[in-house]
Design a protein around this motif. Sequence first.
Motif, PDB file in Angstrom:
ATOM      1  N   ILE A 185       7.253  13.004   2.467  1.00 12.66           N
ATOM      2  CA  ILE A 185       7.704  12.332   3.697  1.00 12.66           C
ATOM      3  C   ILE A 185       9.055  12.890   4.127  1.00 12.66           C
ATOM      4  CG2 ILE A 185       8.403  10.126   4.701  1.00 12.66           C
ATOM      5  CD1 ILE A 185       6.406   8.768   2.782  1.00 12.66           C
ATOM      6  N   ALA A 186       9.938  13.085   3.154  1.00 11.24           N
ATOM      7  CA  ALA A 186      11.250  13.662   3.467  1.00 11.24           C
ATOM      8  C   ALA A 186      11.109  15.068   4.037  1.00 11.24           C
ATOM      9  CB  ALA A 186      12.125  13.677   2.217  1.00 11.24           C
ATOM     10  N   ALA A 187      10.158  15.854   3.514  1.00 10.62           N
ATOM     11  CA  ALA A 187       9.943  17.213   4.016  1.00 10.62           C
ATOM     12  C   ALA A 187       9.454  17.206   5.455  1.00 10.62           C
ATOM     13  CB  ALA A 187       8.937  17.935   3.120  1.00 10.62           C
ATOM     14  N   SER A 188       8.879  16.078   5.885  1.00  7.01           N
ATOM     15  CA  SER A 188       8.441  15.948   7.279  1.00  7.01           C
ATOM     16  C   SER A 188       9.556  15.527   8.209  1.00  7.01           C
ATOM     17  CB  SER A 188       7.279  14.950   7.373  1.00  7.01           C
ATOM     18  OG  SER A 188       6.115  15.458   6.739  1.00  7.01           O
ATOM     19  N   GLY A 189      10.760  15.345   7.670  1.00 12.63           N
ATOM     20  CA  GLY A 189      11.909  15.096   8.528  1.00 12.63           C
ATOM     21  C   GLY A 189      12.547  13.730   8.429  1.00 12.63           C
ATOM     22  N   VAL A 190      12.092  12.891   7.492  1.00 11.69           N
ATOM     23  CA  VAL A 190      12.706  11.570   7.316  1.00 11.69           C
ATOM     24  C   VAL A 190      13.747  11.676   6.212  1.00 11.69           C
ATOM     25  CG1 VAL A 190      12.306   9.131   6.843  1.00 11.69           C
ATOM     26  CG2 VAL A 190      10.523  10.504   7.968  1.00 11.69           C
ATOM     27  N   PRO A 191      15.001  11.300   6.462  1.00 10.58           N
ATOM     28  CA  PRO A 191      16.044  11.428   5.439  1.00 10.58           C
ATOM     29  C   PRO A 191      15.700  10.672   4.156  1.00 10.58           C
ATOM     30  CG  PRO A 191      17.031  10.968   7.577  1.00 10.58           C
ATOM     31  CD  PRO A 191      15.549  10.800   7.739  1.00 10.58           C
ATOM     32  N   LEU A 192      15.931  11.313   3.021  1.00  4.47           N
ATOM     33  CA  LEU A 192      15.660  10.666   1.737  1.00  4.47           C
ATOM     34  C   LEU A 192      16.385   9.339   1.595  1.00  4.47           C
ATOM     35  CD1 LEU A 192      15.710  13.540  -0.921  1.00  4.47           C
ATOM     36  CD2 LEU A 192      13.818  11.961  -0.468  1.00  4.47           C
ATOM     37  N   SER A 193      17.597   9.267   2.116  1.00  2.00           N
ATOM     38  CA  SER A 193      18.397   8.048   1.974  1.00  2.00           C
ATOM     39  C   SER A 193      17.791   6.864   2.718  1.00  2.00           C
ATOM     40  CB  SER A 193      19.825   8.291   2.465  1.00  2.00           C
ATOM     41  OG  SER A 193      19.823   8.618   3.844  1.00  2.00           O
ATOM     42  N   LYS A 194      16.833   7.142   3.640  1.00  2.00           N
ATOM     43  CA  LYS A 194      16.189   6.073   4.399  1.00  2.00           C
ATOM     44  C   LYS A 194      14.846   5.666   3.806  1.00  2.00           C
ATOM     45  CE  LYS A 194      18.225   6.400   8.999  1.00  2.00           C
ATOM     46  NZ  LYS A 194      17.945   6.243  10.436  1.00  2.00           N
ATOM     47  N   LEU A 195      14.447   6.296   2.711  1.00  2.00           N
ATOM     48  CA  LEU A 195      13.142   6.016   2.130  1.00  2.00           C
ATOM     49  C   LEU A 195      13.296   5.155   0.879  1.00  2.00           C
ATOM     50  CD1 LEU A 195      11.492   9.529   2.532  1.00  2.00           C
ATOM     51  CD2 LEU A 195      11.072   7.477   3.911  1.00  2.00           C
ATOM     52  N   VAL A 196      12.885   3.904   0.986  1.00  2.00           N
ATOM     53  CA  VAL A 196      12.933   2.950  -0.120  1.00  2.00           C
ATOM     54  C   VAL A 196      11.528   2.823  -0.691  1.00  2.00           C
ATOM     55  CG1 VAL A 196      13.363   0.535  -0.730  1.00  2.00           C
ATOM     56  CG2 VAL A 196      14.898   1.717   0.868  1.00  2.00           C
ATOM     57  N   ILE A 197      11.406   2.977  -1.992  1.00  3.94           N
ATOM     58  CA  ILE A 197      10.101   2.915  -2.659  1.00  3.94           C
ATOM     59  C   ILE A 197       9.660   1.464  -2.804  1.00  3.94           C
ATOM     60  CG2 ILE A 197       8.858   3.362  -4.801  1.00  3.94           C
ATOM     61  CD1 ILE A 197      10.720   5.755  -5.258  1.00  3.94           C
ATOM     62  N   GLY A 198       8.539   1.111  -2.175  1.00  2.37           N
ATOM     63  CA  GLY A 198       8.030  -0.248  -2.243  1.00  2.37           C
ATOM     64  C   GLY A 198       6.869  -0.378  -3.198  1.00  2.37           C
ATOM     65  N   LYS A 199       6.898  -1.414  -4.043  1.00  2.00           N
ATOM     66  CA  LYS A 199       5.851  -1.653  -5.027  1.00  2.00           C
ATOM     67  C   LYS A 199       5.610  -3.160  -5.186  1.00  2.00           C
ATOM     68  CE  LYS A 199       4.219   2.211  -6.621  1.00  2.00           C
ATOM     69  NZ  LYS A 199       2.756   2.456  -6.531  1.00  2.00           N
ATOM     70  N   PRO A 200       4.391  -3.540  -5.622  1.00  2.00           N
ATOM     71  CA  PRO A 200       4.146  -4.956  -5.937  1.00  2.00           C
ATOM     72  C   PRO A 200       4.743  -5.328  -7.291  1.00  2.00           C
ATOM     73  CG  PRO A 200       2.185  -3.655  -6.383  1.00  2.00           C
ATOM     74  CD  PRO A 200       3.191  -2.713  -5.764  1.00  2.00           C
ATOM     75  N   ALA A 201       5.131  -6.587  -7.413  1.00  2.00           N
ATOM     76  CA  ALA A 201       5.743  -7.055  -8.663  1.00  2.00           C
ATOM     77  C   ALA A 201       4.744  -7.081  -9.806  1.00  2.00           C
ATOM     78  CB  ALA A 201       6.331  -8.443  -8.457  1.00  2.00           C
ATOM     79  N   THR A 202       3.514  -7.503  -9.529  1.00  2.00           N
ATOM     80  CA  THR A 202       2.463  -7.584 -10.535  1.00  2.00           C
ATOM     81  C   THR A 202       1.169  -7.076  -9.929  1.00  2.00           C
ATOM     82  OG1 THR A 202       1.694  -9.800  -9.929  1.00  2.00           O
ATOM     83  CG2 THR A 202       3.559  -9.675 -11.456  1.00  2.00           C
ATOM     84  N   SER A 203       0.159  -6.887 -10.754  1.00  2.00           N
ATOM     85  CA  SER A 203      -1.130  -6.425 -10.253  1.00  2.00           C
ATOM     86  C   SER A 203      -1.767  -7.439  -9.309  1.00  2.00           C
ATOM     87  CB  SER A 203      -2.075  -6.130 -11.416  1.00  2.00           C
ATOM     88  OG  SER A 203      -2.269  -7.286 -12.215  1.00  2.00           O
ATOM     89  N   SER A 204      -1.383  -8.703  -9.432  1.00  2.00           N
ATOM     90  CA  SER A 204      -1.938  -9.738  -8.554  1.00  2.00           C
ATOM     91  C   SER A 204      -1.231  -9.810  -7.209  1.00  2.00           C
ATOM     92  CB  SER A 204      -1.862 -11.104  -9.247  1.00  2.00           C
ATOM     93  OG  SER A 204      -0.517 -11.497  -9.465  1.00  2.00           O
ATOM     94  N   ASP A 205      -0.125  -9.081  -7.060  1.00  2.00           N
ATOM     95  CA  ASP A 205       0.622  -9.100  -5.799  1.00  2.00           C
ATOM     96  C   ASP A 205       0.119  -8.079  -4.789  1.00  2.00           C
ATOM     97  OD1 ASP A 205       2.827 -11.114  -5.923  1.00  2.00           O
ATOM     98  OD2 ASP A 205       3.269 -10.047  -7.772  1.00  2.00           O
ATOM     99  N   ALA A 206      -0.857  -7.261  -5.174  1.00  2.00           N
ATOM    100  CA  ALA A 206      -1.415  -6.273  -4.252  1.00  2.00           C
ATOM    101  C   ALA A 206      -2.809  -5.903  -4.720  1.00  2.00           C
ATOM    102  CB  ALA A 206      -0.537  -5.031  -4.203  1.00  2.00           C
ATOM    103  N   GLY A 207      -3.591  -5.334  -3.823  1.00  2.13           N
ATOM    104  CA  GLY A 207      -4.934  -4.924  -4.177  1.00  2.13           C
ATOM    105  C   GLY A 207      -4.960  -3.679  -5.034  1.00  2.13           C
TER     106      GLY A 207
END
Length: 327
Positions: free
Chosen positions: A257-279
Amino acid sequence: MLFSWTVLLTFLTVSIRGVLSLPVNETVWDGLDNQARDILARATPSPPHFVVYGDAYDGTTGPPAVSQISGFNVFALSFLLLEGAWDKAYEWTTLTAAQRSSVKSQYAAAGIKLIVSAFGSTDIPTTTGADPIATANTFAAWVKQYNLDGIDVDYEDFGAFDAGNGKAESWLISFTQQLRNQLPQGTYLLTHAPVAPWFSPNQWGGGGYLKVHQSVGSLIDWYNVQFYNQGVNEYTTCDNLLTTSSSVWPQSALFQIAASGVPLSKLVIGKPATSSDAGSGFISTSTLASCVQQAKNKGWNGGVMVWEYPRAASPWIKSVRSLSWPV
């Protein structure tokens, strides 16, 4: 409300030595009037950003005590919908002004921004024909009325994006521009929470989130990228999360994504807390901590987002930060 930038620069200059001598999460308040304190409290923080969403009722009306989310620096009350505030966002409206002020003071002292998240999976604003300008005006007024630090745009109108006719992108661009007209940069936070595949180039007829970024990225403080709910094997290893995504969603890993022109500093990695919080897309905190460490070693400093509190509380983020930005 207008504020003299001359006055702001003056008190910043006077207090700069004191600011530099303080720990990262503390703020100088002595000698500042209420307006100056309010501006400093709202000022856009530098990365890394550690963001947690709260939607579920946890026995507490409103946001959690700061001790429960130590290690995070942003809490997102979820959600503000087209029909009004719901869940944690609604709970915030039921507190008295004095109660809200007390919570905000505690959060500010702990270095935690308190924002509201809009839409989520409930609203499909483009598909239902919501006017982006009027909606932005309504949402911005709500942020101001309830004295929050900003707003997160969790737009999940998949049907509009999949149509490929550009209406989703155009809606988001107009909505973002008007939000910024009402919520000035540096005074209020404005973040977006797109799913990672929307950054895949040449996949979306309207240009996807790369089009949004090219048009209004300068107005967006950062992206809470949802690296989950995109397939059972998507974004589940450090490799396909950080460097090489699958052919299903090409070039949508963090550094791609950064290589496509979005600054790394603007990219926050999002994840679910547990397996039940996402599919799909869940990985353990130990694996995520390793991925975060690897990304940091390659020059990334965006931070981590998680869905949701209370399953993601202080122990969760402390584990994730343990190899990179320990607390």
